[in-house]
Design an enzyme around this catalytic site. Structure first.
Site, PDB file in Angstrom:
ATOM      1  N   ASP A   1       0.848  -1.182   0.000  1.00  0.00           N
ATOM      2  CA  ASP A   1       0.000   0.000   0.000  1.00  0.00           C
ATOM      3  C   ASP A   1       0.886   1.234   0.000  1.00  0.00           C
ATOM      4  OD1 ASP A   1      -2.214   1.585   0.046  1.00  0.00           O
ATOM      5  OD2 ASP A   1      -2.908   1.014   2.037  1.00  0.00           O
TER       6      ASP A   1
ATOM      7  N   ILE B   1       0.269   8.841   2.267  1.00  0.00           N
ATOM      8  CA  ILE B   1       1.060  10.024   2.627  1.00  0.00           C
ATOM      9  C   ILE B   1       0.860  10.307   4.104  1.00  0.00           C
ATOM     10  CG2 ILE B   1       1.451  12.472   2.174  1.00  0.00           C
ATOM     11  CD1 ILE B   1       0.301  12.014  -0.624  1.00  0.00           C
ATOM     12  N   HIS B   2       1.952  10.499   4.834  1.00  0.00           N
ATOM     13  CA  HIS B   2       1.880  10.722   6.273  1.00  0.00           C
ATOM     14  C   HIS B   2       2.768  11.897   6.678  1.00  0.00           C
ATOM     15  CE1 HIS B   2      -0.342   6.988   6.942  1.00  0.00           C
ATOM     16  NE2 HIS B   2       0.478   6.431   6.085  1.00  0.00           N
ATOM     17  N   ARG B   3       2.526  12.388   7.874  1.00  0.00           N
ATOM     18  CA  ARG B   3       3.318  13.483   8.446  1.00  0.00           C
ATOM     19  C   ARG B   3       4.643  12.916   8.958  1.00  0.00           C
ATOM     20  NH1 ARG B   3      -0.143  16.337  12.826  1.00  0.00           N
ATOM     21  NH2 ARG B   3       1.101  15.409  14.499  1.00  0.00           N
TER      22      ARG B   3
ATOM     23  N   GLU C   1      -2.935   1.525  -4.145  1.00  0.00           N
ATOM     24  CA  GLU C   1      -3.385   2.714  -4.867  1.00  0.00           C
ATOM     25  C   GLU C   1      -2.498   3.101  -6.044  1.00  0.00           C
ATOM     26  OE1 GLU C   1      -5.321   2.951  -0.856  1.00  0.00           O
ATOM     27  OE2 GLU C   1      -3.316   2.471  -1.581  1.00  0.00           O
TER      28      GLU C   1
ATOM     29  N   GLU D   1      -1.866  21.951   9.642  1.00  0.00           N
ATOM     30  CA  GLU D   1      -2.632  20.848   9.059  1.00  0.00           C
ATOM     31  C   GLU D   1      -3.783  21.386   8.216  1.00  0.00           C
ATOM     32  OE1 GLU D   1      -2.271  17.803   8.687  1.00  0.00           O
ATOM     33  OE2 GLU D   1      -0.938  16.978  10.227  1.00  0.00           O
TER      34      GLU D   1
END
Length: 496
Positions: free
Chosen positions: A167, A170-172, A234, A290
């Site tokens: 998989d 997108i993460h911080r 994805e 954010e």
């Protein structure tokens, strides 16, 4: 006339923007990655939920970044719907439909050899004496209050240790030390499921972070359940968008793959049972801006990526975005539009004409649905369509329903419908006590005693559609349809 370059990576995307006036600014003016890059772009083209003054503008490429003489930083690539349409070769109004079709016709990624992977032109291993991700990566610090430098557009790629399913999300990501990066997972994200499985077995989870890729990948990576359930890669949607499979390459230091045409790749492992405070180096109590428009609080216990290697192209380009910007709206919102179109078309074919995940909701909190009633039995189905969307996407908070004669991408037109086709006491549907998104600061017991837990909200439907039996009484003024280019050729293109 020379045809525009086909987009397959970040550099070809920038090359295309160079051919269109007003879509890219390149500057060699010295810029500090600490707060200055985002501070500049806030004015140029951030838009979204960024505090005003801001607005829609071109992307920017900074080629003289202090402390990083051989690297550049690109920002705002996807910070306008028009630019996304240009990069995906689609009209802005039809982007949701393009992604819907790509979901239905995915192409599985393929693996190429290291010799064909430009992301591995230059290699730095963690064992090298001068290895330090903070000097290798020109990751911007968005504001002076941030917990540290952040990678905001890293395509995080990992695989389920039990099934092998991969998989991308997108993460911080905050740079914490010379070889450590903290990662923030919103509850339920698929890579966190993989991490928890590995941690339960006492094992690290191999992970790659690809930065600076084809915009189709960045958009596709933001699809969420139920459209893309656990086990759905994805990257296959990006393949569907381009009608060409995404090319991957085996990492050099961990057993995982990375995107072969990326500008940078971080190779590492998510360590089991290791946690750090996100702001351990600054103690500001804050993380980074954010998407709702506020600076998120620093998390005091985050998993850690132990970096094993950094690979990159020659003269690499770091790609970044401002969290509350229109860029986030594009990445989060357009996949949401596609998913709502997909689900409502299955439930009630032909009724929902289009969907816009509005910028004021960061692409997540608010959607405008354009609904067409053709027979008396369609009355009430518009609210069913809204309920389908709210049930499927926990992060959606508000839905505005409008008729087919309202331009959903024009906020003034939507507000016109709210003012002339809506009565608050009969056209508002409240769904209290529903789980929504933890980054909305109004969704907490401190804001309202009726809220039981942080992240619980009252979801609301604003039905601004005309009752079917009254449609003939709500016809907009009809003007003569004249080609304006005859009279104002400088303002209008007769072929548009």
């Amino acid at each position: 006339m020379e045809s525009p370059p086909a987009v397959h990576d970040l550099r070809s995307a920038l090359a295309l923007l160079r051919t269109v006036p007003g879509q890219l600014i390149e500057t060699a003016e010295p810029v500090d990655p600490f707060a200055e890059i985002s501070g500049v772009y806030r004015h140029v083209g951030a838009g979204g939920t960024v505090a005003r003054p801001t607005g829609k503008g071109p992307a920017m490429l900074f080629t003289n970044v202090k402390g990083h003489k051989n690297a550049s930083v690109a920002i705002g690539l996807l910070a306008s719907r028009e630019r996304v349409g240009l990069l995906l070769n689609c009209t802005p109004e039809r982007l949701g439909f393009l992604l819907k079709e790509a979901v239905m016709q995915p192409l599985v990624p393929v693996t190429v050899s290291s010799a064909k992977a430009v992301c591995q032109e230059v290699v730095h291993y963690a064992g090298d004496p001068d290895f330090d991700i903070r000097t290798l990566l020109p990751a911007p610090t968005n504001t002076t209050e941030d917990a540290g430098p952040y990678i905001t557009l890293g395509m995080c790629y990992a695989s389920d240790p039990e099934t092998g399913d991969s998989d991308v999300t997108i993460h911080r990501l905050c740079l914490q030390g010379k070889d450590e990066i903290s990662i923030y997972f919103v509850p339920g994200r698929h890579l966190d499921v993989f991490r928890r499985k590995a941690e339960a077995a006492g094992n690290p989870l191999p992970i790659s972070v690809s930065i600076g890729v084809d915009p189709a990948i960045e958009i596709a990576a933001c699809f969420e359940p139920p459209t893309t359930p656990l086990g759905f890669n994805e990257l296959s949607i990006a393949g569907g968008i381009r009608n060409k499979a995404v090319e991957m390459v085996d990492c050099l230091s961990v057993k995982e793959k990375a995107i072969a045409h990326a500008e940078y790749v971080i190779e590492g492992e998510l360590l089991p049972d290791v946690r750090v405070a996100e702001d351990q180096n600054t103690n500001t109590g804050k993380a980074m801006p954010e998407f709702p428009g506020y600076t998120g609080p620093a998390n005091q216990s985050l998993p850690v990526i132990k970096v094993k290697a950094i690979t990159h192209r020659r003269h690499p380009i770091m790609q970044s975005c401002i969290g509350p910007s229109e860029e986030h709206v594009s990445m989060a919102g357009i996949p949401t539009e596609a998913s709502i179109l997909l689900m409502t078309e299955r439930a009630m074919p032909g009724r929902v004409l289009n969907v816009y995940a509005h910028a004021a909701g960061g692409g997540k909190y608010m959607a405008v649905l354009q609904f067409k009633k053709t027979v008396p039995a369609d009355e009430g189905r518009q609210r069913q369509a809204a309920l389908i969307a709210l049930a499927a996407f926990s992060e959606l908070k508000h839905i505005i329903l409008v008729d087919e004669d309202v331009d959903i991408f024009d906020s003034n037109d939507v507000l016109w419908a709210l003012n002339t086709r809506y009565q608050g006491d009969v056209d508002t549907i409240f769904l209290p006590g529903v789980r929504c998104h933890p980054l909305d600061p109004s969704q907490s017991p401190a804001f309202s005693p009726g809220i039981r837990d942080k992240g619980i909200s009252c979801k609301t439907i604003f039905d601004c559609t005309v009752p079917f039996k009254l449609k003939s009484q709500f016809v907009r003024a009809r003007f003569l349809d004249i080609d304006p280019s005859r009279f104002a050729p400088g303002l209008f293109n007769s072929n548009r």
